[in-house]
Design an enzyme around this catalytic site. Structure first.
Site, PDB file in Angstrom:
ATOM      1  N   GLU A 139      38.462  55.053  24.802  1.00  0.00           N
ATOM      2  CA  GLU A 139      39.203  54.132  25.633  1.00  0.00           C
ATOM      3  C   GLU A 139      38.651  52.884  25.182  1.00  0.00           C
ATOM      4  O   GLU A 139      39.289  51.815  25.261  1.00  0.00           O
ATOM      5  CB  GLU A 139      38.466  54.563  27.008  1.00  0.00           C
ATOM      6  CG  GLU A 139      39.098  55.606  27.803  1.00  0.00           C
ATOM      7  CD  GLU A 139      38.331  55.396  28.982  1.00  0.00           C
ATOM      8  OE1 GLU A 139      39.122  55.419  30.257  1.00  0.00           O
ATOM      9  OE2 GLU A 139      37.124  55.830  29.449  1.00  0.00           O
TER      10      GLU A 139
ATOM     11  N   TYR B  22      51.037  30.443  40.141  1.00  0.00           N
ATOM     12  CA  TYR B  22      50.974  31.758  39.594  1.00  0.00           C
ATOM     13  C   TYR B  22      50.851  32.047  38.188  1.00  0.00           C
ATOM     14  O   TYR B  22      50.458  32.973  37.453  1.00  0.00           O
ATOM     15  CB  TYR B  22      51.754  32.723  40.360  1.00  0.00           C
ATOM     16  CG  TYR B  22      53.176  32.330  40.283  1.00  0.00           C
ATOM     17  CD1 TYR B  22      54.051  32.364  39.079  1.00  0.00           C
ATOM     18  CD2 TYR B  22      53.994  31.448  41.176  1.00  0.00           C
ATOM     19  CE1 TYR B  22      55.256  32.038  39.223  1.00  0.00           C
ATOM     20  CE2 TYR B  22      55.297  31.254  41.469  1.00  0.00           C
ATOM     21  CZ  TYR B  22      55.682  31.258  40.470  1.00  0.00           C
ATOM     22  OH  TYR B  22      57.230  30.978  40.415  1.00  0.00           O
TER      23      TYR B  22
ATOM     24  N   ILE C  41      36.748  49.941  35.849  1.00  0.00           N
ATOM     25  CA  ILE C  41      37.869  49.025  36.420  1.00  0.00           C
ATOM     26  C   ILE C  41      37.261  48.130  37.541  1.00  0.00           C
ATOM     27  O   ILE C  41      37.966  47.157  37.842  1.00  0.00           O
ATOM     28  CB  ILE C  41      39.147  49.826  36.718  1.00  0.00           C
ATOM     29  CG1 ILE C  41      38.894  50.807  37.656  1.00  0.00           C
ATOM     30  CG2 ILE C  41      39.682  50.221  35.190  1.00  0.00           C
ATOM     31  CD1 ILE C  41      40.079  51.646  37.915  1.00  0.00           C
ATOM     32  N   GLU C  42      36.210  48.635  38.391  1.00  0.00           N
ATOM     33  CA  GLU C  42      35.556  48.103  39.148  1.00  0.00           C
ATOM     34  C   GLU C  42      35.215  46.573  38.820  1.00  0.00           C
ATOM     35  O   GLU C  42      35.496  45.826  39.645  1.00  0.00           O
ATOM     36  CB  GLU C  42      34.440  48.892  40.107  1.00  0.00           C
ATOM     37  CG  GLU C  42      35.035  49.957  40.780  1.00  0.00           C
ATOM     38  CD  GLU C  42      35.187  51.361  39.826  1.00  0.00           C
ATOM     39  OE1 GLU C  42      35.130  52.439  40.213  1.00  0.00           O
ATOM     40  OE2 GLU C  42      35.346  51.290  38.814  1.00  0.00           O
TER      41      GLU C  42
ATOM     42  N   LYS D  57      44.976  52.232  36.298  1.00  0.00           N
ATOM     43  CA  LYS D  57      44.820  52.664  35.228  1.00  0.00           C
ATOM     44  C   LYS D  57      45.867  53.951  34.983  1.00  0.00           C
ATOM     45  O   LYS D  57      45.174  55.291  35.221  1.00  0.00           O
ATOM     46  CB  LYS D  57      43.251  53.353  35.066  1.00  0.00           C
ATOM     47  CG  LYS D  57      42.686  53.568  33.633  1.00  0.00           C
ATOM     48  CD  LYS D  57      41.299  53.862  33.625  1.00  0.00           C
ATOM     49  CE  LYS D  57      40.599  54.016  32.237  1.00  0.00           C
ATOM     50  NZ  LYS D  57      39.505  53.990  32.194  1.00  0.00           N
TER      51      LYS D  57
END
Length: 119
Positions: free
Chosen positions: A21, A53, A72-73, A99
């Site tokens: 990954e 934005y 990913i946290e 993900k």
């Protein structure tokens, strides 16, 4: 409260615990909801009374594509903290990190986290 919605922003990043990954990379999708009072911007049509934005997108892109995290946290937490630190008008932020190509044997749309932070 009002919200600015930024949905399904796609990025290619190198986040994950596995070596593959972190070396090959994969797609990530990020949703961001900014909670803030938009009445000033709506009443005046003045961009200075809202949050751009486009600028938030650039911040999210940096963390999703340039930084690297095992989890990913951590990606979601860093995005949320950056938004709260940079944009004073935002009272709360919700960040979803998805993900879709997680290294899990099975059929699924995505695995993800939802991070909500407020002042």
């Amino acid at each position: 409260m009002d919200k600015i919605l930024m949905q399904h922003m796609g990025f290619y990043g190198f986040h994950g615990v596995l070596d593959e990954e972190r070396s090959i990379g994969q797609k990530f999708f990020v949703d961001v909801e900014l909670t803030l009072d938009l009445s000033g911007a709506g009443g005046s049509d003045d961009v200075a009374k809202t949050v751009s934005y486009a600028e938030v997108y650039d911040d999210v892109k940096y963390f999703a594509e340039s930084a690297r995290y095992n989890l990913i946290e951590a990606l979601g937490e860093n995005i949320a903290q950056r938004i709260l630190a940079k944009y004073d008008l935002v009272s709360e932020v919700l960040v979803r990190v998805k993900k879709p190509e997680a290294p899990v044997r099975g059929i699924f749309e995505f695995f993800g986290v939802e991070i909500r932070r407020a002042r």
